[in-house]
Scaffold this motif. Sequence first.
Motif, PDB file in Angstrom:
ATOM      1  N   UNK A  57     -14.292   5.014  40.016  1.00  0.00           N
ATOM      2  CA  UNK A  57     -13.566   4.315  38.959  1.00  0.00           C
ATOM      3  C   UNK A  57     -12.183   4.932  38.745  1.00  0.00           C
ATOM      4  N   UNK A  58     -12.064   6.243  38.919  1.00  0.00           N
ATOM      5  CA  UNK A  58     -10.748   6.882  38.802  1.00  0.00           C
ATOM      6  C   UNK A  58      -9.810   6.403  39.906  1.00  0.00           C
ATOM      7  N   UNK A  59     -10.334   6.256  41.115  1.00  0.00           N
ATOM      8  CA  UNK A  59      -9.514   5.739  42.215  1.00  0.00           C
ATOM      9  C   UNK A  59      -9.115   4.293  41.966  1.00  0.00           C
ATOM     10  N   UNK A  60     -10.011   3.507  41.392  1.00  0.00           N
ATOM     11  CA  UNK A  60      -9.677   2.114  41.079  1.00  0.00           C
ATOM     12  C   UNK A  60      -8.552   2.053  40.045  1.00  0.00           C
ATOM     13  N   UNK A 202      -0.663   8.004  38.408  1.00  0.00           N
ATOM     14  CA  UNK A 202      -1.382   7.757  39.665  1.00  0.00           C
ATOM     15  C   UNK A 202      -1.997   9.051  40.192  1.00  0.00           C
ATOM     16  N   UNK A 203      -1.271  10.156  40.067  1.00  0.00           N
ATOM     17  CA  UNK A 203      -1.726  11.436  40.607  1.00  0.00           C
ATOM     18  C   UNK A 203      -2.548  12.242  39.592  1.00  0.00           C
ATOM     19  N   UNK A 204      -2.460  11.911  38.314  1.00  0.00           N
ATOM     20  CA  UNK A 204      -3.209  12.658  37.297  1.00  0.00           C
ATOM     21  C   UNK A 204      -4.572  12.044  36.998  1.00  0.00           C
ATOM     22  N   UNK A 205      -4.739  10.761  37.236  1.00  0.00           N
ATOM     23  CA  UNK A 205      -6.007  10.102  36.912  1.00  0.00           C
ATOM     24  C   UNK A 205      -7.195  10.697  37.672  1.00  0.00           C
ATOM     25  N   UNK A 206      -7.081  11.052  38.972  1.00  0.00           N
ATOM     26  CA  UNK A 206      -8.237  11.668  39.649  1.00  0.00           C
ATOM     27  C   UNK A 206      -8.738  12.953  38.992  1.00  0.00           C
ATOM     28  N   UNK A 207      -7.924  13.613  38.187  1.00  0.00           N
ATOM     29  CA  UNK A 207      -8.378  14.820  37.496  1.00  0.00           C
ATOM     30  C   UNK A 207      -9.384  14.520  36.396  1.00  0.00           C
ATOM     31  N   UNK A 208      -9.537  13.254  36.039  1.00  0.00           N
ATOM     32  CA  UNK A 208     -10.470  12.894  34.967  1.00  0.00           C
ATOM     33  C   UNK A 208     -11.925  13.067  35.371  1.00  0.00           C
TER      34      UNK A 208
END
Length: 330
Positions: A57-60, A202-208
């Motif tokens: 979901x983070x990648x989406x 875009x680059x910070x969302x995967x840290x969630x």
Amino acid sequence: MFGRKKQTTDEGVADGTDDHIRHAGSNSDRTLTDANADDTEPSKAQIKRATRARFIWALIASFFLLLTVIFLILVEVGNTSTSSIRTNIYFIKLDLTNIIPVSVPNAELINSIAQTLGLHDFYTVGLWGFCEGYNGQGVTQCSTPQAMWWFNPVQIIQSELLSGASIALPSKVNTLLGLIRVVSHWMFALFLTGACLSFLMIFLIPLSIYSRWATLPIMIFTFLAALFTTVASVIATVLFVIMQNAITSVTQIHIGAKINPEMFAFVWIASGSAVIAWIILLGQCCCCASRRDVKKGKKRGSKKAWTDTEEAGMSEKPPKERKGWFGAKK
């Protein structure tokens, strides 16, 4: 007497032996408990498998913000050059081919004189400036891109005329200039800020995936990116629709005005994508187990991470004992 003392001594030895056995039993129980605790601690592979849904979901969400950035870049670079692609990206197009209505005597002669004085057949309006051209030639020239630029039709038309020449525009158009200036500045700032925030997220969302607490500030900044982009899209839509209606309603002079559906498709796709990304992150604040949740035991995440491990453990059979000659164990 001797028998009684011997009995007491034997009881003491027995009690000591029981205490020793009880102490040894408690130590063994503690060892088993610690071993079971070590066995229940999830491995890295289990944590990744348990939080795979959150990662997907983070990648989406990052993908939708990537769409936002792509379409906002198209909005930003539109109408900044005479290239065929950029000239087709504009908010509104003004057609001055027949600025003098046909009902006026000698209208064709006056229109040709206006073109001789410097007026072009059409003008297109973008975010950083405007372009101009002729119907048979296409776009011939674009203005130098300028930050916080706003569309001033009076200044543009008068700057195109020869020195000392002027054209009178209706008061209804002039009253819109002050409002156009303020609104255009807000629109420019919001589009640019939304594009920068979306690119950063875009680059910070995967840290969630690591913690729900880390998702909270990421969700807030994504909300701001979606808010800025959506408000800018609303301003652009309202501004240029009103401008089109105001210009085409004038009967004293004949100026055609038509908004570009491609440009507004770009801004609304960017806004919709940013809103979807924010909704996904909002859901991750309370749903989908994070890696910290799995490590702390607050949530188990995907059941496949645990069922696959159990099935793998059950499928493992103890090795067979090797026997020597005549059935003797080795």
